[in-house]
Structures are given as structure tokens and as C-alpha cells.
Design an enzyme around this catalytic site. Structure first.
Site, mmCIF file in Angstrom:
data_model
loop_
_atom_site.group_PDB
_atom_site.id
_atom_site.type_symbol
_atom_site.label_atom_id
_atom_site.label_comp_id
_atom_site.label_asym_id
_atom_site.label_seq_id
_atom_site.Cartn_x
_atom_site.Cartn_y
_atom_site.Cartn_z
ATOM 1 C CD GLU A 51 -2.720 1.241 2.535
ATOM 2 O OE1 GLU A 51 -3.770 1.910 2.482
ATOM 3 O OE2 GLU A 51 -2.389 0.595 3.544
ATOM 4 C CE LYS A 92 -7.775 1.567 3.143
ATOM 5 N NZ LYS A 92 -6.585 2.150 3.794
ATOM 6 C CB CYS A 106 -4.856 -1.255 4.387
ATOM 7 S SG CYS A 106 -4.038 -1.043 5.988
#
Length: 283
Positions: A50, A119, A160
Site C-alpha cells: 500500500e 479502497k 488494508c
């Protein structure tokens, strides 16, 4: 020649745990060098971490943001083609129509952009005395799922914090994914507590492989990443794991083993769809 199913039963996955600096050009050069190293050791699918091209933090996102295609993704396209690998480009801050996203771009062995994932779940947390972080101060959440196909298996993407949301992994399993890849940068509070636990949970829940690619740890950074890029098997075993330093982690993904586990414990056919369901509201 072996039948296609047997020929493609295993492949090598590499996770690049990059030491990220404040110099974008340096990050790009080192990332591409480590992708070449991974390909040289037989990796067919490679993931970067990331926010691999910039420091992680809300104050950095606007400064380092790019359009896609742009400088960083052009480099990824070139090295994917040069090395003939599927390259999961970790994530970068993406600018589009005046908004910023935390975005993962995936490139095929011919350098083609296969898919772009933004995301979905923004990292907004407050643990008193430990860590406070609000991605939503600068970032906009994505609104779509992203999978891509390889000759080996279908791969689902998260970034994440997305790993905390079990429903996303379940949707990907329903869509035929056998590997989930989460480029991620857990911190020194949540990392030791939940990083491995969440990966093992998602893997066992859905009987698939889960891989996470973290930046290497920089104790001097404003946000200190936990590191420990990991691969977990469908049985919940940690089959590969890094420490905190810059490195490349390798794991041979065994799809025959995955099929055996699903046959031995057939949870997909035993779900009580008459009582409950996880439903995707978008294609």
C-alpha cells in the site's frame, strides 16, 4: 502435455515489502528493481505494498497524487511487460476529477492495465493514547469490487482496512476467487494485535489464500508500518511471512490443496441460504 488444470495447479506469488522514502522516483526505481528480482526467482504474480510511491499520511496524499495512467503506473506497466508477470501495484494516491482515492492498479504480463481498485473502507480510527488517523480528511472511498483472472486462478483485491470487513471477502469467494491480495500498512498498534489474525480469519472463512503486502518499517516515519507481509493458506496456516525490513516474500500457491480443503470441509454447499445471505448490491 499436462491437462490445463494440472499444469496450472501451482504458481509462485511474491510480495515486495518496500522501504518507502519521501522521494517518489527512488520508490519507483526500487520497486521495479524488486519486481525484477521476484520474476528472476520464478514469481508469476507480484504485489507491491500500500502507498508504495509516497509516504503514508493524509498530508502526503495531495502532494503525491497522480492520475491513472500516470508516471507511477506507466513504470508498473513497463516492468510487468518486461518481466512477463501479473503485477498488483500496491496502491498509490490517485487524483481523478478533483477527488483523491487510495487506488490499486493491476497490470498483465503484456503491460495492459487489467483492473483498478479504489479502497472501499477508509481508515478512520481513534484509539486514545495510541493512534488517531482519518483517511477521509483527504480521500474519497471507492464504490466497486475488483477481480482479475490469471491462468492460475481468479484474484480479488482489497486494501488494508478493507480486510476488517468480512463481507468483502465473502463476495469475492462467491465470485470464484481463490486468492485475495490486500496491500496494507497496519501500524504498531493494530499490527501486532490484528494483522495476522484478520488474514487467517478471512482465509479460513472462505477457504482461499490471503496475501498481504506491507511497506517495510521506518521508525522515523510519521506513520510507522508494522511490516510482516504474509501469505496464509486456506487451512489458516501462515506459509510465508516477512519481518520488518525491506525484503521479498515468496510462496508457492497450491490450488490442488485448496480444492482438497474445500472438498473435505464443504462449507459452500452447507451454507443455510434459506436463513441468511451476503449480497452484493453492485455488479
Amino acid at each position: 502435455m499436462l491437462p490445463r488444470g494440472r499444469a496450472m495447479a501451482t504458481f509462485r506469488l511474491a510480495l515486495v515489502q518496500l522501504q518507502v522514502s519521501s522521494f517518489k522516483s527512488e520508490n519507483l526505481a526500487r520497486a521495479c528493481g524488486l519486481v525484477r528480482e521476484a520474476a528472476g526467482r520464478g514469481a508469476k504474480v507480484v504485489s507491491l505494498p500500500e502507498c508504495f510511491n509516497s509516504p503514508y499520511g493524509t498530508k502526503y496524499f495531495p502532494e503525491y497524487a497522480e492520475k491513472i495512467p500516470g508516471e507511477s503506473t506507466q513504470k508498473l506497466s513497463e516492468v510487468a511487460k518486461e518481466c512477463s508477470v501479473y503485477l498488483i501495484g500496491g496502491s498509490i494516491p490517485e487524483e481523478d476529477a478533483g477527488k483523491l482515492y487510495n487506488t490499486c492498479a493491476v497490470f498483465g504480463p503484456d503491460g495492459t492495465l487489467l483492473v483498478k481498485y479504489r479502497k472501499l473502507h477508509l481508515f478512520d480510527i481513534d484509539i486514545p493514547g495510541k493512534i488517531t488517523f482519518h483517511e477521509s480528511k483527504t480521500l474519497t472511498p471507492g464504490d466497486s469490487f475488483s477481480t482479475f483472472d490469471t491462468p492460475y486462478c481468479r484474484v480479488g483485491l482489497g486494501i488494508c482496512y478493507d480486510m476488517r470487513f468480512a463481507e468483502l471477502a465473502q463476495i469475492y469467494a462467491q465470485r470464484g476467487c481463490q486468492l485475495l491480495v490486500y496491500p496494507g500498512a497496519f501500524n504498531m498498534t493494530t499490527g501486532p494485535a490484528h494483522w495476522e489474525l484478520l488474514q487467517r480469519g478471512r482465509a479460513v472463512d472462505n477457504q482461499l489464500y490471503v496475501a498481504t503486502a506491507s511497506p517495510a518499517r521506518d521508525e522515523q516515519a510519521s506513520y510507522v508500518a508494522w511490516g510482516h507481509s504474509t501469505v496464509v493458506s486456506p487451512w489458516g496456516e501462515v506459509v510465508a511471512k516477512a519481518g520488518a525490513e525491506e525484503t521479498v516474500v515468496y510462496s508457492d500457491i497450491d490450488l490442488k490443496k485448496l480444492a482438497e480443503i474445500r472438498q473435505q470441509i464443504p462449507i459452500f454447499s452447507q451454507k443455510r441460504s434459506d436463513l441468511y445471505a451476503v449480497e452484493a448490491k453492485k455488479p
